[in-house]
Design a protein around this motif. Sequence first.
Motif, PDB file in Angstrom:
ATOM      1  N   PRO A  86     -21.683 -37.720  40.300  1.00 20.64           N
ATOM      2  CA  PRO A  86     -21.707 -37.705  38.837  1.00 20.64           C
ATOM      3  C   PRO A  86     -20.306 -37.963  38.269  1.00 20.64           C
ATOM      4  CG  PRO A  86     -22.811 -35.763  39.726  1.00 20.64           C
ATOM      5  CD  PRO A  86     -22.128 -36.447  40.874  1.00 20.64           C
ATOM      6  N   ALA A  87     -20.239 -38.837  37.289  1.00 17.89           N
ATOM      7  CA  ALA A  87     -18.979 -39.089  36.583  1.00 17.89           C
ATOM      8  C   ALA A  87     -18.956 -38.190  35.361  1.00 17.89           C
ATOM      9  CB  ALA A  87     -18.871 -40.555  36.194  1.00 17.89           C
ATOM     10  N   ARG A  88     -17.958 -37.354  35.269  1.00 18.41           N
ATOM     11  CA  ARG A  88     -17.861 -36.395  34.174  1.00 18.41           C
ATOM     12  C   ARG A  88     -16.859 -36.898  33.136  1.00 18.41           C
ATOM     13  NH1 ARG A  88     -21.290 -32.944  35.811  1.00 18.41           N
ATOM     14  NH2 ARG A  88     -21.411 -32.263  37.958  1.00 18.41           N
ATOM     15  N   PRO A  89     -16.974 -36.418  31.916  1.00 18.44           N
ATOM     16  CA  PRO A  89     -16.013 -36.821  30.888  1.00 18.44           C
ATOM     17  C   PRO A  89     -14.585 -36.493  31.320  1.00 18.44           C
ATOM     18  CG  PRO A  89     -17.844 -35.627  29.904  1.00 18.44           C
ATOM     19  CD  PRO A  89     -17.992 -35.498  31.395  1.00 18.44           C
ATOM     20  N   GLY A  90     -13.672 -37.344  30.923  1.00 17.68           N
ATOM     21  CA  GLY A  90     -12.269 -37.156  31.266  1.00 17.68           C
ATOM     22  C   GLY A  90     -11.667 -38.431  31.804  1.00 17.68           C
ATOM     23  N   ALA A  91     -10.548 -38.283  32.467  1.00 14.40           N
ATOM     24  CA  ALA A  91      -9.818 -39.427  33.009  1.00 14.40           C
ATOM     25  C   ALA A  91     -10.605 -40.093  34.133  1.00 14.40           C
ATOM     26  CB  ALA A  91      -8.455 -38.977  33.523  1.00 14.40           C
ATOM     27  N   ILE A  92     -10.670 -41.410  34.065  1.00 13.58           N
ATOM     28  CA  ILE A  92     -11.300 -42.229  35.106  1.00 13.58           C
ATOM     29  C   ILE A  92     -10.285 -43.289  35.509  1.00 13.58           C
ATOM     30  CG2 ILE A  92     -13.167 -43.847  35.651  1.00 13.58           C
ATOM     31  CD1 ILE A  92     -14.342 -41.137  35.108  1.00 13.58           C
ATOM     32  N   THR A  93     -10.109 -43.477  36.812  1.00 11.13           N
ATOM     33  CA  THR A  93      -9.215 -44.515  37.319  1.00 11.13           C
ATOM     34  C   THR A  93     -10.047 -45.551  38.061  1.00 11.13           C
ATOM     35  OG1 THR A  93      -7.425 -42.914  37.589  1.00 11.13           O
ATOM     36  CG2 THR A  93      -7.205 -44.997  38.777  1.00 11.13           C
ATOM     37  N   GLU A 109     -14.499 -56.572  44.333  1.00 12.87           N
ATOM     38  CA  GLU A 109     -14.988 -55.236  44.663  1.00 12.87           C
ATOM     39  C   GLU A 109     -14.047 -54.205  44.071  1.00 12.87           C
ATOM     40  OE1 GLU A 109     -15.167 -55.006  48.940  1.00 12.87           O
ATOM     41  OE2 GLU A 109     -13.023 -54.711  49.132  1.00 12.87           O
ATOM     42  N   GLY A 110     -14.593 -52.993  43.855  1.00 10.24           N
ATOM     43  CA  GLY A 110     -13.753 -51.948  43.303  1.00 10.24           C
ATOM     44  C   GLY A 110     -14.432 -50.602  43.277  1.00 10.24           C
ATOM     45  N   GLU A 111     -13.661 -49.590  42.892  1.00 12.06           N
ATOM     46  CA  GLU A 111     -14.126 -48.212  42.843  1.00 12.06           C
ATOM     47  C   GLU A 111     -13.627 -47.551  41.564  1.00 12.06           C
ATOM     48  OE1 GLU A 111     -13.584 -49.821  46.680  1.00 12.06           O
ATOM     49  OE2 GLU A 111     -11.880 -48.986  45.612  1.00 12.06           O
ATOM     50  N   LEU A 112     -14.353 -46.498  41.175  1.00 14.01           N
ATOM     51  CA  LEU A 112     -13.927 -45.610  40.089  1.00 14.01           C
ATOM     52  C   LEU A 112     -13.692 -44.228  40.667  1.00 14.01           C
ATOM     53  CD1 LEU A 112     -16.335 -46.316  37.085  1.00 14.01           C
ATOM     54  CD2 LEU A 112     -14.032 -47.227  37.463  1.00 14.01           C
ATOM     55  N   PHE A 113     -12.622 -43.577  40.216  1.00  9.47           N
ATOM     56  CA  PHE A 113     -12.263 -42.248  40.679  1.00  9.47           C
ATOM     57  C   PHE A 113     -12.150 -41.307  39.489  1.00  9.47           C
ATOM     58  CE2 PHE A 113     -10.682 -45.325  43.680  1.00  9.47           C
ATOM     59  CZ  PHE A 113     -11.053 -44.797  44.901  1.00  9.47           C
ATOM     60  N   ASP A 114     -12.578 -40.066  39.669  1.00  4.72           N
ATOM     61  CA  ASP A 114     -12.460 -39.065  38.605  1.00  4.72           C
ATOM     62  C   ASP A 114     -11.079 -38.419  38.656  1.00  4.72           C
ATOM     63  OD1 ASP A 114     -12.593 -37.149  40.675  1.00  4.72           O
ATOM     64  OD2 ASP A 114     -14.599 -36.476  40.130  1.00  4.72           O
ATOM     65  N   ALA A 115     -10.868 -37.429  37.798  1.00  4.22           N
ATOM     66  CA  ALA A 115      -9.565 -36.766  37.704  1.00  4.22           C
ATOM     67  C   ALA A 115      -9.175 -36.043  38.991  1.00  4.22           C
ATOM     68  CB  ALA A 115      -9.574 -35.791  36.534  1.00  4.22           C
ATOM     69  N   ASP A 116     -10.161 -35.705  39.837  1.00  5.42           N
ATOM     70  CA  ASP A 116      -9.888 -35.068  41.123  1.00  5.42           C
ATOM     71  C   ASP A 116      -9.752 -36.081  42.253  1.00  5.42           C
ATOM     72  OD1 ASP A 116      -9.979 -32.485  40.003  1.00  5.42           O
ATOM     73  OD2 ASP A 116     -12.170 -32.465  40.160  1.00  5.42           O
ATOM     74  N   ASN A 117      -9.644 -37.367  41.906  1.00 11.88           N
ATOM     75  CA  ASN A 117      -9.524 -38.477  42.852  1.00 11.88           C
ATOM     76  C   ASN A 117     -10.749 -38.615  43.757  1.00 11.88           C
ATOM     77  OD1 ASN A 117      -8.027 -40.740  43.549  1.00 11.88           O
ATOM     78  ND2 ASN A 117      -7.194 -39.741  45.364  1.00 11.88           N
ATOM     79  N   CYS A 119     -14.206 -40.467  44.506  1.00  9.52           N
ATOM     80  CA  CYS A 119     -14.842 -41.747  44.202  1.00  9.52           C
ATOM     81  C   CYS A 119     -16.236 -41.466  43.645  1.00  9.52           C
ATOM     82  CB  CYS A 119     -14.924 -42.621  45.448  1.00  9.52           C
ATOM     83  SG  CYS A 119     -15.546 -44.283  45.106  1.00  9.52           S
ATOM     84  N   VAL A 120     -16.461 -41.857  42.389  1.00  8.77           N
ATOM     85  CA  VAL A 120     -17.746 -41.602  41.746  1.00  8.77           C
ATOM     86  C   VAL A 120     -18.664 -42.812  41.758  1.00  8.77           C
ATOM     87  CG1 VAL A 120     -16.843 -39.722  40.318  1.00  8.77           C
ATOM     88  CG2 VAL A 120     -16.861 -42.061  39.409  1.00  8.77           C
ATOM     89  N   ALA A 121     -18.091 -44.009  41.907  1.00 14.25           N
ATOM     90  CA  ALA A 121     -18.911 -45.220  41.947  1.00 14.25           C
ATOM     91  C   ALA A 121     -18.108 -46.361  42.549  1.00 14.25           C
ATOM     92  CB  ALA A 121     -19.376 -45.601  40.541  1.00 14.25           C
ATOM     93  N   ARG A 122     -18.838 -47.292  43.119  1.00 17.70           N
ATOM     94  CA  ARG A 122     -18.197 -48.505  43.634  1.00 17.70           C
ATOM     95  C   ARG A 122     -19.071 -49.690  43.318  1.00 17.70           C
ATOM     96  NH1 ARG A 122     -17.411 -48.986  49.798  1.00 17.70           N
ATOM     97  NH2 ARG A 122     -15.951 -50.244  48.704  1.00 17.70           N
ATOM     98  N   ALA A 123     -18.476 -50.873  43.309  1.00 15.49           N
ATOM     99  CA  ALA A 123     -19.232 -52.071  42.943  1.00 15.49           C
ATOM    100  C   ALA A 123     -18.716 -53.285  43.689  1.00 15.49           C
ATOM    101  CB  ALA A 123     -19.128 -52.326  41.440  1.00 15.49           C
TER     102      ALA A 123
END
Length: 138
Positions: A86-93, A109-117, A119-123
Amino acid sequence: MSVFDTFARPPCAETLGWQLIEADPDTGTVRVAMEGKPAFCNPGGTIQGGFVAAMLDDTLGPTILVKSNGTHYCATIDLHVSYLAPARPGAITGVGRIVQMGKTIAFLEGELFDADNRCVARATASARVIPTTNVPRA
């Protein structure tokens, strides 16, 4: 000064709170920051998948602009997203990179990371490579 300073900022980047952290023109790799706004959340309190996909798309697309030093951008042909947590509100990298780039098509290709680093999603995506001749300038 980065290549992004020469182009008008798209409204989608404004909506997502897009900010460049770093870019490597040699590899076409970018690292970007975005804001997972509460307005993006579903009833469960996590960021709705469409916004996660948009964040990934806005992470992958800039790789072409960076690699081409501003001579080309891309239009996504297809985007395959895997939602890992789950991606929660806040900083996303976001971290995006070019797997292969030809004259007309690129594979990304790439990834998204939450504030705790985490990986919440990749594409993965394929994209049409387009000259920036008609793209609005800053």
